[in-house]
Design a protein around this motif. Structure first.
Motif, PDB file in Angstrom:
ATOM      1  N   MET A  44       0.803  -1.219   0.000  1.00  0.00           N
ATOM      2  CA  MET A  44       0.000   0.000   0.000  1.00  0.00           C
ATOM      3  C   MET A  44       0.835   1.269   0.000  1.00  0.00           C
ATOM      4  O   MET A  44       0.300   2.348  -0.257  1.00  0.00           O
ATOM      5  CB  MET A  44      -0.923   0.017   1.222  1.00  0.00           C
ATOM      6  CG  MET A  44      -1.949  -1.100   1.241  1.00  0.00           C
ATOM      7  SD  MET A  44      -2.980  -0.998   2.728  1.00  0.00           S
ATOM      8  CE  MET A  44      -4.170  -2.312   2.378  1.00  0.00           C
ATOM      9  N   THR A  45       2.106   1.153   0.338  1.00  0.00           N
ATOM     10  CA  THR A  45       2.931   2.351   0.467  1.00  0.00           C
ATOM     11  C   THR A  45       4.364   2.027   0.071  1.00  0.00           C
ATOM     12  O   THR A  45       4.728   0.863  -0.119  1.00  0.00           O
ATOM     13  CB  THR A  45       2.892   2.871   1.918  1.00  0.00           C
ATOM     14  OG1 THR A  45       3.596   4.112   2.008  1.00  0.00           O
ATOM     15  CG2 THR A  45       3.509   1.870   2.878  1.00  0.00           C
ATOM     16  N   ASN A  75      -9.088  -5.701   6.304  1.00  0.00           N
ATOM     17  CA  ASN A  75      -9.247  -4.875   5.112  1.00  0.00           C
ATOM     18  C   ASN A  75     -10.614  -5.072   4.473  1.00  0.00           C
ATOM     19  O   ASN A  75     -11.182  -4.140   3.895  1.00  0.00           O
ATOM     20  CB  ASN A  75      -8.145  -5.176   4.104  1.00  0.00           C
ATOM     21  CG  ASN A  75      -6.789  -4.656   4.544  1.00  0.00           C
ATOM     22  OD1 ASN A  75      -6.691  -3.829   5.443  1.00  0.00           O
ATOM     23  ND2 ASN A  75      -5.736  -5.150   3.915  1.00  0.00           N
ATOM     24  N   MET A  76     -11.157  -6.294   4.565  1.00  0.00           N
ATOM     25  CA  MET A  76     -12.468  -6.561   3.989  1.00  0.00           C
ATOM     26  C   MET A  76     -13.580  -5.766   4.665  1.00  0.00           C
ATOM     27  O   MET A  76     -14.627  -5.523   4.064  1.00  0.00           O
ATOM     28  CB  MET A  76     -12.791  -8.060   4.081  1.00  0.00           C
ATOM     29  CG  MET A  76     -12.007  -8.932   3.118  1.00  0.00           C
ATOM     30  SD  MET A  76     -12.336 -10.694   3.367  1.00  0.00           S
ATOM     31  CE  MET A  76     -14.065 -10.796   2.873  1.00  0.00           C
ATOM     32  N   LEU A 107      -9.647   0.055   1.579  1.00  0.00           N
ATOM     33  CA  LEU A 107      -8.423  -0.674   1.913  1.00  0.00           C
ATOM     34  C   LEU A 107      -8.078  -1.803   0.944  1.00  0.00           C
ATOM     35  O   LEU A 107      -7.032  -2.439   1.105  1.00  0.00           O
ATOM     36  CB  LEU A 107      -8.544  -1.240   3.328  1.00  0.00           C
ATOM     37  CG  LEU A 107      -8.665  -0.184   4.432  1.00  0.00           C
ATOM     38  CD1 LEU A 107      -8.858  -0.835   5.783  1.00  0.00           C
ATOM     39  CD2 LEU A 107      -7.452   0.740   4.445  1.00  0.00           C
ATOM     40  N   ILE A 108      -8.943  -2.056  -0.038  1.00  0.00           N
ATOM     41  CA  ILE A 108      -8.617  -3.056  -1.058  1.00  0.00           C
ATOM     42  C   ILE A 108      -8.761  -2.449  -2.443  1.00  0.00           C
ATOM     43  O   ILE A 108      -7.773  -2.286  -3.169  1.00  0.00           O
ATOM     44  CB  ILE A 108      -9.513  -4.309  -0.927  1.00  0.00           C
ATOM     45  CG1 ILE A 108      -9.242  -5.022   0.405  1.00  0.00           C
ATOM     46  CG2 ILE A 108      -9.248  -5.269  -2.091  1.00  0.00           C
ATOM     47  CD1 ILE A 108     -10.115  -6.237   0.644  1.00  0.00           C
ATOM     48  N   VAL A 145      -6.232  -1.494  -5.596  1.00  0.00           N
ATOM     49  CA  VAL A 145      -6.301  -2.215  -6.865  1.00  0.00           C
ATOM     50  C   VAL A 145      -6.253  -1.222  -8.025  1.00  0.00           C
ATOM     51  O   VAL A 145      -5.512  -1.394  -8.999  1.00  0.00           O
ATOM     52  CB  VAL A 145      -7.574  -3.076  -6.939  1.00  0.00           C
ATOM     53  CG1 VAL A 145      -7.811  -3.564  -8.361  1.00  0.00           C
ATOM     54  CG2 VAL A 145      -7.478  -4.254  -5.980  1.00  0.00           C
ATOM     55  N   VAL A 146      -7.033  -0.162  -7.903  1.00  0.00           N
ATOM     56  CA  VAL A 146      -7.082   0.841  -8.971  1.00  0.00           C
ATOM     57  C   VAL A 146      -5.748   1.575  -9.080  1.00  0.00           C
ATOM     58  O   VAL A 146      -5.164   1.678 -10.168  1.00  0.00           O
ATOM     59  CB  VAL A 146      -8.234   1.836  -8.723  1.00  0.00           C
ATOM     60  CG1 VAL A 146      -8.195   2.972  -9.753  1.00  0.00           C
ATOM     61  CG2 VAL A 146      -9.584   1.128  -8.793  1.00  0.00           C
ATOM     62  N   ASN A 147      -5.250   2.085  -7.965  1.00  0.00           N
ATOM     63  CA  ASN A 147      -4.029   2.894  -8.005  1.00  0.00           C
ATOM     64  C   ASN A 147      -2.795   2.065  -8.344  1.00  0.00           C
ATOM     65  O   ASN A 147      -1.951   2.488  -9.143  1.00  0.00           O
ATOM     66  CB  ASN A 147      -3.824   3.598  -6.663  1.00  0.00           C
ATOM     67  CG  ASN A 147      -4.754   4.773  -6.477  1.00  0.00           C
ATOM     68  OD1 ASN A 147      -5.007   5.533  -7.405  1.00  0.00           O
ATOM     69  ND2 ASN A 147      -5.281   4.933  -5.279  1.00  0.00           N
ATOM     70  N   ASN A 148      -2.685   0.878  -7.739  1.00  0.00           N
ATOM     71  CA  ASN A 148      -1.462   0.087  -7.896  1.00  0.00           C
ATOM     72  C   ASN A 148      -1.444  -0.726  -9.184  1.00  0.00           C
ATOM     73  O   ASN A 148      -0.416  -0.812  -9.852  1.00  0.00           O
ATOM     74  CB  ASN A 148      -1.296  -0.870  -6.718  1.00  0.00           C
ATOM     75  CG  ASN A 148      -1.171  -0.157  -5.388  1.00  0.00           C
ATOM     76  OD1 ASN A 148      -1.159   1.063  -5.333  1.00  0.00           O
ATOM     77  ND2 ASN A 148      -1.090  -0.920  -4.318  1.00  0.00           N
TER      78      ASN A 148
END
Length: 590
Positions: A200-201, A395-396, A402-403, A407-410
């Motif tokens: 995430m980071t 996260n769910m 948090l998921i 998914v979109v950014n990474n």
């Protein structure tokens, strides 16, 4: 020099480039999967969905008239949306709550008719699906909650924002970069699959003990379960009674010691408090036997005794965060039964539960098949549960933030990772002993035994929370999705001593880690005797801007004795073993 601008690639060149990169990405995925074996824990039916779906179907068919009416209403609204799209006038009402939906924050979702239609069609359909599930009759309350939760997971996963061809930002990035974003995203995906968790980071930007968990101190004791850290004073004098912090064993302790400006631990030392922190061992095969009794005897009670011994203090203040607060409540009851209650001058609970009747969506992951079989498979005979599975569960609970956001950014936009200390900590998962974790879920979340007098026995002693007379400070988060507010409030009904309850703005982490200097969020307090109900507290409480930390400090210092020369770590009864933050916290899963 010519002023002629370079020609933009035509659509054929863009298509050829994207086709090439898509093929390369597919080959990367194929090469990866041919080297992998599916974990045993991901096969079978760990959450009982095989039986739930037929039950939902039967419930839907039990009232065909209602089902038909809802379908008719949906078709009417869908037809109106389609007609609006054809006429260039999409009805505003179709968006529902999309104005505040971060998934559709891009201007293209509102300005481009095609994407406006896709967005509103999705929102209309998802609203219909969730209303249909909410109207099901004939399900047990637990089945109803599971149906709602897992259907919401399904609906969130199908959002058009999560797919390249229906997300305008991804399409633009793909055209602008010639598809390089998708290739970078595939590399990110494969890297995450290899490590078994979503990154995430920018994790290279942080190092434990350097720019996070960097408050100076010494490890002064250790056993197989924890290291005890004493922090260096930031003032010449300190209060006589020290503070001992028990963080959750499902996370690393440095959520309370992030960067210096966010560190609760550093702030406490600056207020003239001597601070000890328990750093739990990252579980491995050597802790396969560990259960509640071990955590109490070898963990909580030992840490309390060592902090008192080292400082030569008459007692300690104790703090329990989340699940550590739950266990701390049991420890206090045990100490009362044994006549040792005076060792604890006060107890503070950060977002902790003892009565799990209203524990929220986490209860949906707890039942016999999940608790025994599922967690047994996850431990794969090692005796501990891989912390990455638990991190995914948390996260769910907030999947869009948090998921799917990552998914979109990474993976789709292929963005570089942004350095964020909180996300670095969140990614630093902790293994837990499988036997203890399974018992915790069974006895507390499922059977709610801690809330019953004598329901739990520790080391052969039955305990009763109502015997606890220790002055208590309870902090809850208004938007907490892990320890819901109404569940945390119930702690006020179980103790017999004086209680101060503080409601913080935000949630499970930001509600706690909110230093005064940032002047963020707010908190609510109420003077005098607490009312019987949470609603009465909320109606009567006074709102204050900013952090609740100063309120806690004003509460705890009158209980802290006189000020004396501040003790230095390693100069008390116990010798320094190594510099803080110690070895245990640096053990990383991946």
């Amino acid at each position: 020099m010519s002023n002629k601008q370079p020609e933009s690639p035509d659509s054929a060149e863009i298509f050829e480039r994207i086709t090439y990169l898509s093929g390369k990405a597919q080959q990367m995925l194929l090469d990866f999967w041919t080297r992998q074996e599916a974990p045993a824990a991901l096969t079978g039916d760990p959450f009982g969905m095989t039986s739930l779906w037929p039950a939902m179907t039967n419930a839907a068919l039990s009232d065909p008239l209602r089902l038909a009416q809802m379908q008719f209403d949906y078709m009417q609204q869908a037809a109106g949306l389609w007609q609006g799209f054809l006429s260039g006038d999409v009805p505003e009402g179709a968006e529902g709550g999309a104005v505040r939906d971060k998934r559709f924050g891009s201007e293209a979702w509102a300005s481009a008719p095609a994407f406006q239609f896709i967005k509103q069609a999705y929102l209309l359909t998802s609203r219909y699906i969730m209303e249909s599930v909410g109207a099901l009759e004939g399900l047990s309350p637990r089945e109803q909650e599971k149906a709602r939760f897992f259907t919401q997971q399904f609906v969130d996963a199908l959002s058009p924002s999560n797919y390249a061809l229906t997300n305008p930002d991804v399409l633009k990035a793909t055209i602008d970069s010639g598809g390089e974003n998708l290739l970078r995203g595939t590399e990110h995906l494969l890297d995450d699959l290899q490590r078994g968790r979503m990154k995430m980071t920018d994790e290279s930007a942080f190092e434990v003990g350097v720019n996070v968990a960097a408050t100076p101190g010494k490890v002064i004791f250790e056993n197989r379960l924890f290291q005890l850290i004493q922090y260096a004073p930031a003032t010449e004098t300190a209060y006589e009674v020290p503070v001992l912090i028990f963080p959750p064993w499902i996370n690393k302790f440095y959520i309370l010691d992030l960067t210096p400006e966010k560190s609760f631990i550093r702030w406490c030392t600056q207020q003239g408090l001597t601070v000890y922190v328990v750093s739990w061992k990252n579980a491995d095969e050597t802790l396969a036997d560990v259960e509640l009794d071990h955590y109490v005897r070898e963990g909580f009670l030992t840490a309390i005794d060592k902090a008192i011994e080292n400082t030569a203090a008459p007692a300690v203040h104790v703090i329990g965060y989340c699940v550590a607060g739950t266990s701390l409540a049991a420890v206090l009851a045990l100490m009362e039964e044994r006549g040792d209650g005076a060792k604890v001058r006060s107890a503070t609970f950060f977002t902790a539960q003892v009565d799990f009747e209203d524990a929220g969506d986490l209860k949906l992951f707890v039942e016999d098949s999940e608790n025994a079989s599922f967690y047994g498979e996850l431990s794969e005979g090692r005796g501990y549960l891989d912390g990455r599975y638990m991190a995914t569960t948390f996260n769910m609970l907030r999947a869009n933030d948090l998921i799917w956001n990552y998914v979109v950014n990474n993976y789709l936009l292929g963005k570089d990772y942004f350095p964020f200390d909180l996300l670095f900590w969140n990614s630093d998962a902790t293994n837990v002993p499988a036997k203890w974790h399974a018992a915790y879920l069974r006895d507390l979340y499922r059977d709610n035994l801690l809330a019953e007098p004598g329901g739990i026995s520790i080391d052969g002693t039955a305990i009763d929370l109502s015997t606890v007379k220790t002055p208590t400070y309870i902090q809850a988060g208004k938007e907490d999705h892990i320890a819901p507010l109404r569940s945390v409030w119930k702690l006020t009904r179980h103790f017999a001593g004086p209680i101060r309850f503080t409601l913080a703005g935000s949630g499970h982490i930001a509600g706690v880690v909110n230093p005064p200097a940032v002047e963020k969020y707010q908190h609510w307090t109420l003077e005098g005797t607490l009312p019987e109900t949470l609603a009465e507290f909320q109606d009567a409480a006074t709102e204050h801007k900013g952090s609740w930390w100063p309120d806690w400090l004003n509460w705890i210092t009158p209980l802290s004795g006189e000020q004396k020369p501040a003790p230095q770590p390693g100069e008390g009864k116990l010798d320094a073993l190594e510099d803080a933050p110690g070895r245990y916290v640096k053990e990383r899963i991946a």
